[in-house]
Design a protein around this motif. Sequence first.
Motif, short mmCIF file in Angstrom:
data_model
loop_
_atom_site.label_atom_id
_atom_site.label_comp_id
_atom_site.label_asym_id
_atom_site.label_seq_id
_atom_site.Cartn_x
_atom_site.Cartn_y
_atom_site.Cartn_z
N GLN A 1 -30.73 7.13 49.50
CA GLN A 1 -29.96 7.47 50.70
C GLN A 1 -28.47 7.48 50.40
O GLN A 1 -27.73 8.35 50.90
CB GLN A 1 -30.26 6.47 51.82
CG GLN A 1 -31.64 6.63 52.43
CD GLN A 1 -31.95 5.53 53.43
OE1 GLN A 1 -31.69 4.35 53.17
NE2 GLN A 1 -32.51 5.91 54.58
N ILE A 2 -28.02 6.53 49.59
CA ILE A 2 -26.59 6.49 49.23
C ILE A 2 -26.24 7.70 48.37
O ILE A 2 -25.17 8.31 48.54
CB ILE A 2 -26.25 5.17 48.50
CG1 ILE A 2 -26.60 3.97 49.38
CG2 ILE A 2 -24.75 5.14 48.16
CD1 ILE A 2 -26.52 2.64 48.67
N ASP A 3 -27.13 8.06 47.44
CA ASP A 3 -26.90 9.26 46.63
C ASP A 3 -26.68 10.48 47.51
O ASP A 3 -25.78 11.29 47.27
CB ASP A 3 -28.10 9.51 45.70
CG ASP A 3 -28.20 8.51 44.56
OD1 ASP A 3 -27.19 7.86 44.25
OD2 ASP A 3 -29.30 8.39 43.98
N GLU A 4 -27.52 10.61 48.55
CA GLU A 4 -27.43 11.76 49.44
C GLU A 4 -26.11 11.79 50.21
O GLU A 4 -25.59 12.87 50.52
CB GLU A 4 -28.59 11.75 50.42
CG GLU A 4 -29.96 11.98 49.78
CD GLU A 4 -31.09 11.79 50.76
OE1 GLU A 4 -30.80 11.42 51.94
OE2 GLU A 4 -32.25 11.99 50.37
N ARG A 5 -25.58 10.61 50.54
CA ARG A 5 -24.39 10.53 51.38
C ARG A 5 -23.09 10.33 50.59
O ARG A 5 -22.00 10.35 51.17
CB ARG A 5 -24.54 9.38 52.38
CG ARG A 5 -25.79 9.49 53.21
CD ARG A 5 -25.97 8.31 54.14
NE ARG A 5 -27.35 8.26 54.64
CZ ARG A 5 -27.74 7.59 55.70
NH1 ARG A 5 -26.86 6.88 56.39
NH2 ARG A 5 -28.99 7.59 56.09
N GLU B 1 -18.86 1.63 42.56
CA GLU B 1 -19.78 0.49 42.60
C GLU B 1 -19.77 -0.18 43.97
O GLU B 1 -20.82 -0.61 44.47
CB GLU B 1 -19.41 -0.51 41.51
CG GLU B 1 -19.67 0.00 40.10
CD GLU B 1 -19.02 -0.86 39.02
OE1 GLU B 1 -19.50 -0.84 37.86
OE2 GLU B 1 -18.00 -1.53 39.32
N ASN B 2 -18.60 -0.25 44.58
CA ASN B 2 -18.50 -0.87 45.91
C ASN B 2 -19.22 -0.06 46.97
O ASN B 2 -19.79 -0.62 47.91
CB ASN B 2 -17.04 -1.07 46.29
CG ASN B 2 -16.50 -2.42 45.86
OD1 ASN B 2 -17.00 -3.45 46.31
ND2 ASN B 2 -15.50 -2.41 45.01
N ILE B 3 -19.20 1.26 46.87
CA ILE B 3 -19.93 2.10 47.82
C ILE B 3 -21.41 1.76 47.78
O ILE B 3 -22.06 1.54 48.81
CB ILE B 3 -19.71 3.59 47.52
CG1 ILE B 3 -18.25 3.98 47.84
CG2 ILE B 3 -20.68 4.46 48.31
CD1 ILE B 3 -17.89 5.39 47.39
N TYR B 4 -21.96 1.69 46.57
CA TYR B 4 -23.39 1.39 46.42
C TYR B 4 -23.71 -0.04 46.84
O TYR B 4 -24.73 -0.30 47.49
CB TYR B 4 -23.85 1.65 44.99
CG TYR B 4 -24.11 3.11 44.72
CD1 TYR B 4 -25.38 3.65 44.94
CD2 TYR B 4 -23.09 3.96 44.29
CE1 TYR B 4 -25.62 5.00 44.72
CE2 TYR B 4 -23.33 5.30 44.07
CZ TYR B 4 -24.60 5.81 44.28
OH TYR B 4 -24.84 7.16 44.08
N LEU B 5 -22.82 -0.97 46.52
CA LEU B 5 -23.05 -2.37 46.88
C LEU B 5 -23.02 -2.56 48.40
O LEU B 5 -23.96 -3.13 48.99
CB LEU B 5 -21.99 -3.26 46.23
CG LEU B 5 -22.00 -4.74 46.66
CD1 LEU B 5 -23.29 -5.42 46.23
CD2 LEU B 5 -20.78 -5.47 46.10
N THR B 6 -21.96 -2.09 49.05
CA THR B 6 -21.80 -2.32 50.49
C THR B 6 -22.86 -1.60 51.30
O THR B 6 -23.48 -2.18 52.20
CB THR B 6 -20.40 -1.88 50.94
OG1 THR B 6 -19.41 -2.58 50.16
CG2 THR B 6 -20.18 -2.18 52.41
N VAL C 1 -17.49 4.19 54.52
CA VAL C 1 -18.79 3.62 54.18
C VAL C 1 -19.49 3.08 55.42
O VAL C 1 -20.67 3.38 55.67
CB VAL C 1 -18.64 2.49 53.13
CG1 VAL C 1 -19.96 1.77 52.91
CG2 VAL C 1 -18.15 3.07 51.80
N ILE C 2 -18.79 2.28 56.22
CA ILE C 2 -19.43 1.63 57.37
C ILE C 2 -19.90 2.64 58.40
O ILE C 2 -20.98 2.49 58.99
CB ILE C 2 -18.46 0.61 58.02
CG1 ILE C 2 -18.13 -0.52 57.03
CG2 ILE C 2 -19.08 0.03 59.29
CD1 ILE C 2 -19.32 -1.32 56.56
N THR C 3 -19.13 3.71 58.62
CA THR C 3 -19.53 4.68 59.65
C THR C 3 -20.59 5.66 59.16
O THR C 3 -21.07 6.48 59.95
CB THR C 3 -18.31 5.48 60.16
OG1 THR C 3 -17.64 6.10 59.04
CG2 THR C 3 -17.35 4.59 60.91
#
Length: 249
Positions: free
Chosen positions: A124-128, A109-114, A163-165
């Motif tokens: 885009q998040i799904d892809e990465r 959940e934090n990956i998607y939130l941040t 996540v940030i990079t």
Amino acid sequence: MQQPIIEVDGLGVEFYRARRRRMSLREMVLQGRSSSPSETFWALKDVSFTVAPGEAVGLIGANGGGKSTLLKMIAGVLLPDEGKVRVKGGVAPLIELTGGFMGELTARENIYLTAGLHGLTKEQIDERFDDIVAFAGSQVKDALEMPFRHFSSGMQVRLGFSVITTLDEPIVLVDEVLAVGDRAFREKCYRRMEDLLSGGRTLFLVSHSENDLRRFAKRGLYLRSGRLTADGPITEVLEQYNADADNGS
């Protein structure tokens, strides 16, 4: 000639030396002001420079010299008391890696939130997602459904860096985070930073490691007591900083 991606003009930031204590209502009525010291100091004063797209800049100086304050000004989390900061483009802040993560949410959940807060769409998040998790390591992968607060500090930093990079922001701000983790993870971080630079990102790096500064930065900015003392090739600026340190100045 390229337009600057970062412009800093006459920047000044003033702080109180000690946090003022909270007054009671009676004190406010009888005194009208706090009896606590109200002395201030300038964390940054009259700082001006520009950074071109794709430049790799190392920010050098002793503790308390204003380096982290300047990075936060560029990131937009602090406002100046004097002067201006203009940033053309988004910023990926590797400053407080886990600052935006929620302890009660799972790692997934934090990956998607941040990433979402930094402008990535769900698609885009799904892809990465798999790449983010793979970079963070097997321990993080095995704990994706665990609340983030149960992660070790090392696992939290791994996920935060990953996540940030992965963001697409053109400017990367780095404050000492390359020094974290074990040797193998540091090497992964170094390779990731080199990939970002080869892709044309603009880097602003704060570090006490001369090796890191020489490895990633071409240009150096030397802050001393909140003022910009030198701006030039990283090797020359490091030599000036070290000479000042040896002389006790």
